[in-house]
Design a protein around this motif. Structure first.
Motif, short mmCIF file in Angstrom:
data_model
loop_
_atom_site.label_atom_id
_atom_site.label_comp_id
_atom_site.label_asym_id
_atom_site.label_seq_id
_atom_site.Cartn_x
_atom_site.Cartn_y
_atom_site.Cartn_z
N LEU A 7 0.92 -0.96 0.32
CA LEU A 7 0.05 0.40 -0.13
C LEU A 7 0.76 1.32 0.15
CD1 LEU A 7 -0.19 1.40 3.56
CD2 LEU A 7 -1.30 -0.57 3.05
N ASN A 8 0.34 2.31 -0.65
CA ASN A 8 1.16 3.78 -0.24
C ASN A 8 0.68 4.75 0.29
OD1 ASN A 8 2.57 3.02 -2.39
ND2 ASN A 8 0.46 2.93 -3.67
N ILE A 9 1.16 5.41 1.28
CA ILE A 9 1.46 6.46 2.40
C ILE A 9 1.96 7.69 0.90
CG2 ILE A 9 0.96 7.42 4.27
CD1 ILE A 9 1.46 4.82 5.49
N ARG A 10 1.24 8.87 1.07
CA ARG A 10 1.43 10.33 0.81
C ARG A 10 1.27 11.15 1.42
NH1 ARG A 10 -0.40 11.08 -4.99
NH2 ARG A 10 0.52 8.83 -5.33
N PHE A 11 2.26 11.78 1.56
CA PHE A 11 2.09 13.60 2.69
C PHE A 11 3.49 13.81 2.04
CE2 PHE A 11 4.61 9.30 5.21
CZ PHE A 11 5.80 10.56 5.35
N GLY A 12 3.04 15.50 2.52
CA GLY A 12 4.23 16.49 1.82
C GLY A 12 4.44 16.17 0.43
N GLU A 13 3.05 15.44 -0.63
CA GLU A 13 2.88 15.25 -1.62
C GLU A 13 4.80 14.66 -2.17
OE1 GLU A 13 3.82 19.03 -4.12
OE2 GLU A 13 1.37 19.66 -3.02
N ARG A 14 4.64 13.17 -1.38
CA ARG A 14 5.56 12.39 -1.78
C ARG A 14 4.77 11.11 -1.12
NH1 ARG A 14 10.68 13.61 -2.98
NH2 ARG A 14 11.31 15.73 -2.76
N THR A 15 5.64 10.56 -2.20
CA THR A 15 4.90 8.36 -1.59
C THR A 15 6.15 7.76 -0.85
OG1 THR A 15 2.83 8.92 -3.56
CG2 THR A 15 3.44 6.92 -2.85
N HIS A 16 5.52 6.76 -0.32
CA HIS A 16 6.08 5.43 0.48
C HIS A 16 5.62 4.63 0.64
CE1 HIS A 16 8.55 8.99 1.86
NE2 HIS A 16 7.88 9.65 2.11
N ARG A 17 5.53 3.53 -0.03
CA ARG A 17 5.08 2.47 -0.34
C ARG A 17 5.23 1.43 0.96
NH1 ARG A 17 6.22 -3.29 -2.85
NH2 ARG A 17 4.64 -4.10 -3.42
N ILE A 18 4.40 0.53 1.39
CA ILE A 18 5.07 -0.50 2.33
C ILE A 18 4.79 -1.63 1.75
CG2 ILE A 18 4.02 -0.76 5.00
CD1 ILE A 18 5.01 1.33 5.15
N VAL A 45 -3.30 0.27 -3.28
CA VAL A 45 -4.47 1.35 -2.68
C VAL A 45 -3.35 2.76 -1.85
CG1 VAL A 45 -5.64 2.22 -0.51
CG2 VAL A 45 -5.97 -0.13 -1.58
N ILE A 46 -4.05 4.13 -2.76
CA ILE A 46 -2.74 5.74 -1.76
C ILE A 46 -3.94 6.29 -0.59
CG2 ILE A 46 -2.00 7.56 -3.08
CD1 ILE A 46 -2.30 6.59 -5.44
N TYR A 47 -3.19 5.55 0.29
CA TYR A 47 -3.50 6.88 1.40
C TYR A 47 -3.03 8.42 1.66
CZ TYR A 47 -5.82 2.87 3.15
OH TYR A 47 -6.39 1.56 3.71
N CYS A 48 -3.56 9.36 1.64
CA CYS A 48 -3.23 10.72 1.61
C CYS A 48 -3.09 11.53 2.10
CB CYS A 48 -3.42 11.27 0.18
SG CYS A 48 -2.99 12.72 -0.53
N ARG A 49 -2.58 12.14 3.17
CA ARG A 49 -2.64 13.08 4.00
C ARG A 49 -2.04 14.56 3.66
NH1 ARG A 49 -2.73 14.32 9.67
NH2 ARG A 49 -2.49 16.42 10.09
N HIS A 50 -3.53 15.38 3.40
CA HIS A 50 -2.96 16.90 2.73
C HIS A 50 -3.31 17.86 3.11
CE1 HIS A 50 -3.18 19.93 -1.04
NE2 HIS A 50 -2.29 18.88 -1.18
N GLU A 51 -2.93 19.32 3.09
CA GLU A 51 -3.31 20.08 4.00
C GLU A 51 -4.57 20.38 3.84
OE1 GLU A 51 -2.01 23.26 0.60
OE2 GLU A 51 -0.60 23.31 2.65
N MET A 80 -4.93 4.92 12.26
CA MET A 80 -5.07 5.26 11.09
C MET A 80 -5.90 6.43 10.28
SD MET A 80 -3.27 3.15 8.99
CE MET A 80 -4.09 2.88 7.34
N THR A 81 -6.96 6.59 11.36
CA THR A 81 -7.74 7.87 10.97
C THR A 81 -7.50 9.40 11.28
OG1 THR A 81 -9.48 6.13 11.36
CG2 THR A 81 -10.14 8.47 10.97
N THR A 82 -7.19 9.30 13.03
CA THR A 82 -6.62 10.28 13.08
C THR A 82 -4.92 11.03 13.21
OG1 THR A 82 -5.48 9.17 15.18
CG2 THR A 82 -7.60 10.30 15.56
N THR A 83 -4.20 9.90 11.94
CA THR A 83 -3.11 10.16 11.36
C THR A 83 -3.00 10.92 10.37
OG1 THR A 83 -1.95 8.80 12.61
CG2 THR A 83 -0.72 9.45 10.70
N LEU A 84 -4.40 10.18 9.38
CA LEU A 84 -3.98 10.48 8.25
C LEU A 84 -5.22 11.54 8.24
CD1 LEU A 84 -4.08 6.54 6.22
CD2 LEU A 84 -2.61 8.91 6.38
N HIS A 85 -6.42 12.09 8.26
CA HIS A 85 -7.34 13.08 8.44
C HIS A 85 -6.07 14.07 8.86
CE1 HIS A 85 -9.07 9.66 7.16
NE2 HIS A 85 -10.51 10.37 7.08
N LYS A 86 -7.02 15.38 8.42
CA LYS A 86 -6.95 16.80 8.72
C LYS A 86 -7.47 17.34 10.44
CE LYS A 86 -6.42 21.55 7.50
NZ LYS A 86 -7.05 22.52 6.26
#
Length: 392
Positions: free
Chosen positions: A75-86, A194-200, A341-347
Motif C-alpha cells: 500500500l502507499n502512504i502519501r504526505f508532503g506530496e511524496r509517496t512511500h510504499r509499504i 491503494v493510496i492513503y493520502c494526508r494533505h493540508e 489510521m484515521t486520526t493520523t491521516l485526517h486533518k
C-alpha cells in the motif's frame, strides 16, 4: 418452525455463519428484513484480510473471488506530496485482497440457496420473544410466524433489534469530526495499489473495486450535503489532494455512485447473553480507514461456528462462554488500529499546527523505520487466528 440456530440478518456475518454451520451439519434459518436485491446491492467495504480470504476459500465460496479479485502486495502512504510504499508481503509475508463486500454477499447467498439453505428476505416485525428457550417471531408475506431454536445470533447490524436484548450492555463510542465523500467511477485505477493520502486540505483515498472500477474518497465535514459536490468540484479536489512530486495522474471517468459516510468507533460489551450472541456490526463499528469492518465480522463468526460445533458435537459450553472475551481481543486491537489510521491521516478540524506536525512526524517514522512499517503491515493485513472455524 424449528431449527438449531436462528440468525437475524443476511449480511456477511449472518450468511457466512449459516454456511459454516451447514458444513458442520448444523441447521439454521436466516431472517432478513431487506429484499434480496437490496442486500446484494449495498456498496460497502472492499479490502479483505488474508485470513478472510482463506476462510472463504476453505468454505468453498472462493471461486469467483479468485477469478475477479485483485491481490495487493503493498500500500502507499502519501504526505508532503511524496509517496512511500509499504511492502506488506516483504514485511509480514501476506497482503490484502480487493473484492467488494457486496460480491461476498452475492457469493454466500448463491451458495446457501444452492445448498438448500433457509434464507428468508423481506420479513417484517422481527422480535426475539424468549432467550431462555429461544423463539423469534416475524411476519412473512403478511402472515405471522414463529421460529423456535437453540440459539439466536444477532447479525442484524448497528440499527438492528438484537443488541437491545442484552441487559447491562456497556457502549464505548467515539464520533469523528469528519466524514467521507465516496464515489465509484467507471475508470481503471490510477495506481495498482491503494493510496492513503494526508494533505493540508484533508484526507483522500484511492482504491479500486475491479480493473475497470475505481473507488475514491475525500474527507469532508460530517454535516456535509452530497448535493454540494457536483462532479467538477469532486474532480478538482481529488486532483489537488493527490498531487505528488512524481507527477501522479488521476484517471477520471463517469461517476455512478456518490455518498457520504459518517465515521464512528463503537464497541458493545458483552457480546452475548444467555443463548443470544451478537456478531459483526451489531456489536462493533470501526471507521473505514483501517478496512476492518467486514473482516471483524468474519472473525466473529469463525469463533461462533467453532463454539456451536463444540456444543453440538463435543457437549461443550466453554467455547460459547468464552466468546465475548475472545472476540473482543481482536475487536479492540482493530478498533485501536482504525482509530490510529484515521486520526493520523485526517486533518483535524481545529487546524492546530501541533496536531499537523505530530501526524507528519508519525508518518515519517513509518516511512523510515522497518519496525514501524511492520507493525502497520501486521495490523493492516490482519492478525492470525488462534483456531479454525470448524470443531469437527
Amino acid at each position: 418452525m424449528r431449527t438449531q440456530v436462528g440468525i437475524i440478518g443476511a449480511g456477511p456475518a449472518g450468511l457466512l455463519l449459516s454456511h459454516l454451520l451447514h458444513l458442520q451439519g448444523i441447521e439454521s434459518v436466516v431472517l432478513e428484513a431487506r429484499p434480496r436485491e437490496y442486500v446484494q446491492g449495498r456498496v460497502r467495504a472492499g479490502i479483505l484480510e488474508q485470513g478472510t480470504v482463506d476462510t472463504l476459500r476453505e468454505a468453498g465460496v472462493g471461486k469467483r473471488l479468485d477469478a475477479e479479485s485483485i491481490f495487493q502486495a503493498g500500500l502507499n502512504i502519501r504526505f508532503g506530496e511524496r509517496t512511500h510504499r509499504i511492502d506488506l508481503v516483504d514485511l509480514v509475508g501476506r497482503g490484502v485482497t480487493v473484492y467488494g463486500q457486496q460480491e461476498v454477499v452475492k457469493d454466500l447467498i448463491a451458495r446457501r440457496l444452492d445448498d438448500g439453505g433457509d434464507v428468508r428476505f423481506g420479513v417484517a416485525d422481527v422480535r426475539i420473544e424468549n432467550l431462555g428457550t429461544p423463539r423469534i417471531s416475524f411476519v412473512e408475506n403478511g402472515a405471522g410466524e414463529t421460529l423456535d431454536c437453540d440459539f439466536v445470533i444477532g447479525a442484524d447490524g448497528f440499527h438492528g433489534i438484537s443488541r437491545g436484548q442484552v441487559p447491562g450492555l456497556v457502549h464505548y463510542e467515539h464520533t469523528y469530526p469528519y466524514a467521507w465523500l465516496g464515489i465509484l467511477v467507471e475508470a481503471p485505477p490510477s495506481d495498482p495499489e491503494v493510496i492513503y493520502c494526508r494533505h493540508e486540505r484533508g484526507f483522500a483515498l484511492h482504491s479500486m473495486r475491479s480493473e475497470r472500477v475505481t473507488r475514491l474518497y475525500l474527507q469532508v465535514d460530517p454535516d456535509e450535503d452530497v448535493a454540494n459536490w457536483p462532479e467538477d468540484r469532486i474532480w478538482s479536489e481529488l486532483h489537488l489532494r493527490f498531487t505528488d512530486v512524481d507527477g501522479f495522474e488521476l484517471t477520471e471517468g463517469r461517476i455512478f455512485d456518490k455518498s457520504i459516510t459518517p465515521m464512528r468507533s463503537f464497541v458493545a460489551a458483552p457480546m452475548q447473553h444467555g443463548r443470544l450472541f451478537l456478531a459483526g456490526d451489531a456489536a462493533h463499528i470501526v471507521p473505514p480507514t483501517g478496512a476492518k469492518g467486514m473482516n471483524l465480522a468474519v472473525a466473529d463468526v469463525r469463533l461462533l461456528s467453532r463454539a456451536l460445533g463444540g456444543f453440538y458435537y463435543g457437549n461443550r459450553e466453554d467455547l460459547l462462554a468464552a466468546y465475548t472475551e475472545k472476540a473482543l481481543k481482536r475487536v479492540w486491537r482493530a478498533t485501536h488500529f482504525s482509530w490510529w489510521m484515521t486520526t493520523t491521516l485526517h486533518k483535524a478540524p481545529s487546524g492546530a499546527a501541533i496536531e499537523q506536525q505530530l501526524a507528519l512526524s508519525q508518518l515519517a517514522f513509518i516511512a523510515s523505520s522497518r519496525s514501524q512499517a511492520t507493525a502497520l503491515a501486521e495490523n493492516y493485513t490482519g492478525l492470525p487466528y488462534e483456531s479454525g472455524w470448524s470443531y469437527r
